[in-house]
Design an enzyme around this catalytic site. Structure first.
Site, PDB file in Angstrom:
ATOM      1  N   GLU A 104       0.643  -1.139   0.022  1.00  0.00           N
ATOM      2  CA  GLU A 104      -0.026   0.021   0.074  1.00  0.00           C
ATOM      3  C   GLU A 104       0.675   1.293   0.009  1.00  0.00           C
ATOM      4  OE1 GLU A 104      -2.759  -0.754   3.508  1.00  0.00           O
ATOM      5  OE2 GLU A 104      -3.998  -1.600   2.182  1.00  0.00           O
ATOM      6  N   GLU A 117     -12.430  -2.566  12.068  1.00  0.00           N
ATOM      7  CA  GLU A 117     -12.402  -1.989  11.053  1.00  0.00           C
ATOM      8  C   GLU A 117     -13.499  -2.561  10.087  1.00  0.00           C
ATOM      9  OE1 GLU A 117      -8.601  -2.044   8.806  1.00  0.00           O
ATOM     10  OE2 GLU A 117      -9.545  -1.219   7.241  1.00  0.00           O
ATOM     11  N   ASP A 141      -8.499  -9.221   3.956  1.00  0.00           N
ATOM     12  CA  ASP A 141      -7.914  -8.299   4.948  1.00  0.00           C
ATOM     13  C   ASP A 141      -8.774  -8.255   6.187  1.00  0.00           C
ATOM     14  OD1 ASP A 141      -6.953  -6.257   6.198  1.00  0.00           O
ATOM     15  OD2 ASP A 141      -7.297  -4.538   4.725  1.00  0.00           O
TER      16      ASP A 141
HETATM   17  C1  BDP Z   1      -5.988  -2.297   6.045  1.00  0.00           C
HETATM   18  C2  BDP Z   1      -6.491  -1.078   6.755  1.00  0.00           C
HETATM   19  C3  BDP Z   1      -5.286   0.016   6.523  1.00  0.00           C
HETATM   20  C4  BDP Z   1      -4.039  -0.634   6.842  1.00  0.00           C
HETATM   21  C5  BDP Z   1      -3.588  -2.090   6.393  1.00  0.00           C
HETATM   22  C6  BDP Z   1      -2.360  -2.681   6.789  1.00  0.00           C
HETATM   23  O1  BDP Z   1      -7.545  -0.644   5.975  1.00  0.00           O
HETATM   24  O2  BDP Z   1      -5.559   1.374   7.164  1.00  0.00           O
HETATM   25  O3  BDP Z   1      -2.865   0.105   6.815  1.00  0.00           O
HETATM   26  O4  BDP Z   1      -4.890  -2.545   6.231  1.00  0.00           O
HETATM   27  O5  BDP Z   1      -2.716  -3.445   7.609  1.00  0.00           O
HETATM   28  O6  BDP Z   1      -6.814  -3.344   6.683  1.00  0.00           O
HETATM   29  O7  BDP Z   1      -1.412  -2.314   6.563  1.00  0.00           O
END
Ligand code: BDP
Length: 716
Positions: free
Chosen positions: A302, A404, A376
């Protein structure tokens, strides 16, 4: 007079401020049954405890607090005729030493609690190999008192099954929390190192009471600033505060820190200067914090920097940091949550594809940290295929305690049930019975370095977690980290008894409510294996229509693939073939619709709308039925809660009642909007049991909430 004052004190502690939630499960409420109280009072009158170490001082403080709270009694600490003996095995007189096989059966953090009869009076003996073991033993002993257990024949031998039991805080240095729903970060960086808040100590107590022995203080999307000297002094202050509770401090290391705060031009892990920079940084940290735990790293995921930026691999990156930490006994937790837009493959496959070839090539002090679920942390995902697929590499489980994707701040969902479900899944990697729990606790492959992490749901809310029942998820994570084979049901009973009431008329129905809350959320959000259907950005509320974002695999339509023929993601050989990443036993069973468990149906298959499921009804009908079941379950939760009024303090009662009504509204919102949306594709009639939606699909699609909590700050 003395009696009157005592009576008043008791009154205040059980009905007054006790239930604002601050005390968590360590309420130490008055034991009101006179017989039990007398028995407990006798046993805790005189305590033998050598208070030379800082951990022992903590034990002493906790015992005083607990005995005052539960028994209105001030224990005497003395070696003269003690009724409670708390001593390390090495310090015990010969006649009290446990048998060798018992000693051998506990590890360094384990303990034994035993009722013994010495000189014809019953006594309790708590023993362990280390002070930390004694601390855990004492908390477990206090739990027996909190739960009003019979102490006449206590015999508890227990040791944690996993070595590194960590919370991961996604806390930023400006005190916002990524995906946090309980206020701002409890770390008041600005006032550290000089101001040590009471909350830091109570945080450590709470964690120690459930066996958590480490904490990563900062977000995985890290700022390099935390590694600067002035911040390290703040980290040191927290480490000093947590040490007497057996808690080590860890930090997320930003891979590009050598550039950002080190003035170097590169962060290439094979560059000599870069390596030296990390070595020096490690030396600097350990000078301040000799028992610093190590680094957590999110790399090349990301948009975060990582070794791939320099054409290097995850192993190059992890091993460089491992080398810097190894002389100090530190570890690296390298996250496997990677997916790249350059390889447009099913996102569920990418971590496995990238990491399996590296099996056995990481240094000894590296753990690969794998999320619960290849997508996720969805309400329900099959276990991550990496578990069982890297036998030569220690794999850590990463659970998400913060909700989340499970209703953020307002939904009551008992997560230990989800965690249990995953831990008990069979990977078949070493034959039948190779559960995820056995991969994580190392027993499957005799792995010594083992770990588990929970993404924290703690903030500066007075009750720590916002929703009063979110505390159960923190508690439950700790208990499963200690023993991944524990039953969610046991955890629920313990937590309810310690937090609210031990009355079976409360514990029994509430245990069922907690356990059932797990399926309810799946039913009203993502039934039958659907996933990733949440609103964009903040992840609150439904968004099955979400499309056209920067990347396909950030949209909902990519995951449910609803069309005129059916719905679901084909992950069999005719589709993305993600299924082939699992053991042949699973691959074979799940490759056919008929033999795939219905809970994973649409995760692995694109299924026709009129396909008949096991109950003889078609898919469309069943989808609707699940949404309806979810809503009905929340209604049931509300009516159960109404019966619980006599057992719960007024404030906690009202707050939960209001939150449950929000949960009901939101479950109805999920049901109406998802079914209206999917009906466009199924073109089938809404079954009778679905009430008419109060709004149109257009209305639901137009709902926006740019200020919903928990949003990624960088997306503002
Ligand atoms: C996702 C989240 C994000 C996190 C990412 C992570 O939306 O905010 O930074 O995972 O775990 O679930 O790195």
């Amino acid at each position: 007079m003395k009696k009157l004052i005592l009576g008043l004190l008791v009154f205040v502690s059980s009905y007054g401020i006790a239930q604002d939630g601050y005390k968590l499960w360590l309420q130490y409420k008055t034991v009101d049954n006179a017989k039990i109280r007398e028995h407990y009072s006798e046993l805790n009158e005189t305590i033998s405890l050598d208070t030379n170490s800082s951990i022992a001082k903590v034990i002493q403080k906790e015992l005083k607090l607990a005995m005052q709270g539960m028994l209105s009694q001030n224990p005497r600490f003395s070696e003269e005729n003690p009724t409670l003996i708390i001593k390390k095995i090495a310090d015990l007189p010969k006649d009290l030493k446990p048998k060798q096989n018992l000693i051998d059966s506990i590890n360094d953090e384990g303990f034994n609690i035993q009722t013994i009869t010495s000189k014809s009076t019953p006594k309790i003996l708590i023993t362990a190999k280390t002070d930390q073991g004694l601390l855990y033993g004492v908390f477990t002993y206090l739990k027996q008192l909190q739960l009003h257990k019979d102490l006449t024949e206590l015999s508890i031998t227990d040791s944690p099954k996993i070595k590194k039991r960590l919370l991961n805080h996604w806390d930023n240095l400006d005190r916002t929390i990524e995906r946090g729903y309980a206020g701002f970060s409890i770390w008041d960086w600005h006032l550290l190192p000089n101001l040590i808040k009471e909350e830091y100590i109570d945080y450590a107590r709470a964690n120690a009471s459930i066996g958590i022995n480490g904490t990563v203080l900062n977000n995985v999307n890290a700022s390099a600033y935390i590694l600067q000297e002035d911040y390290l002094e703040k980290v040191q202050a927290l480490a000093d505060t947590f040490r007497p509770y057996g808690i080590q401090v860890y930090l997320t290391a930003r891979f590009s820190a050598p550039i950002e705060i080190g003035g170097l031009e590169t962060a290439d892990p094979l560059n000599k200067e870069v390596r030296q920079w990390w070595n020096n940084k490690a030396d600097e940290i350990y000078k301040l914090i000799p028992d610093f735990g190590g680094f957590l790293v999110k790399a090349n995921s990301e948009g975060q920097p990582g070794p791939n930026n320099y054409g290097r691999s995850h192993v190059d990156g992890a091993n460089m940091l491992a080398e810097a930490l190894a002389p100090h006994n530190g570890i690296v937790m390298w996250r496997a949550f990677v997916y790249s837009d350059e390889k447009p493959d099913d996102r569920a496959k990418q971590a496995y594809t990238e990491f399996v070839p590296f099996d056995g090539t990481f240094k000894d002090n590296v753990l690969v940290q794998v999320k619960n679920g290849a997508i996720d942390f969805q309400p329900r995902e099959p276990f991550h295929p990496l578990f069982g697929a890297m036998p030569e590499t220690p794999l850590m489980m990463e659970f998400q305690i913060t909700q989340e994707y499970l209703g953020g701040m307002s939904h009551l969902v008992f997560l230990p049930k989800i965690f249990e479900e995953t831990l008990q899944e069979d990977t078949f990697s070493q034959g039948k019975g190779s559960t995820v729990a056995k991969v994580v606790d190392g027993s499957l492959t005799d792995t010594q370095l083992t770990g588990i992490a929970g993404v924290s749901n703690i903030g500066n809310a007075r009750n720590w977690t916002g929703h009063p029942f979110a505390q159960a998820n923190w508690y439950g994570f700790g208990r499963l980290a200690w023993n991944p084979k524990l039953k969610a049901e046991t955890i629920a009973q313990e937590w309810l008894g310690m937090t609210f009431s031990t009355d079976p008329a409360f514990v029994k129905p509430m245990t069922s409510l907690l356990l059932d809350s797990r399926e309810a959320v799946v039913d009203y959000m993502t039934p039958l294996g659907l996933h990733h259907m949440m609103a964009e950005g903040h992840h609150q509320g439904p968004g099955p229509w979400v499309k056209d974002l920067g990347r396909e695999d950030w949209t909902s339509v990519y995951y449910h693939k609803a069309d005129s023929l059916g719905i679901g993601f084909d992950r069999t050989a005719t589709g993305s073939d993600a299924l082939s990443q699992y053991a042949p036993e699973i691959e074979k069973a799940y490759s056919k619709i008929e033999t795939t468990p219905e809970k994973y149906l649409l995760w692995f298959h694109h299924v026709p709308w009129n396909y008949e499921l096991k109950n003889g009804k078609n898919l469309w009908y069943n989808l609707a039925r699940h949404y309806q079941d979810g809503v009905e379950e929340v209604e049931k939760m509300i009516s159960t809660w109404e019966q619980m009024k006599p057992y719960v303090d007024e404030k906690a009662y009202r707050k939960t009642e209001m939150l449950l009504s929000i949960q009901l509204k939101e479950s109805q919102w999920w049901r109406a909007s998802c079914l209206l949306y999917f009906q466009q594709f199924s073109k089938m009639e809404m079954p009778d049991f679905i009430p008419e939606a109060p709004h149109t699909l257009n209305y639901y699609e137009s709902i926006r909430d740019p200020y919903a909590p928990g949003i990624k700050p960088s997306w503002d």
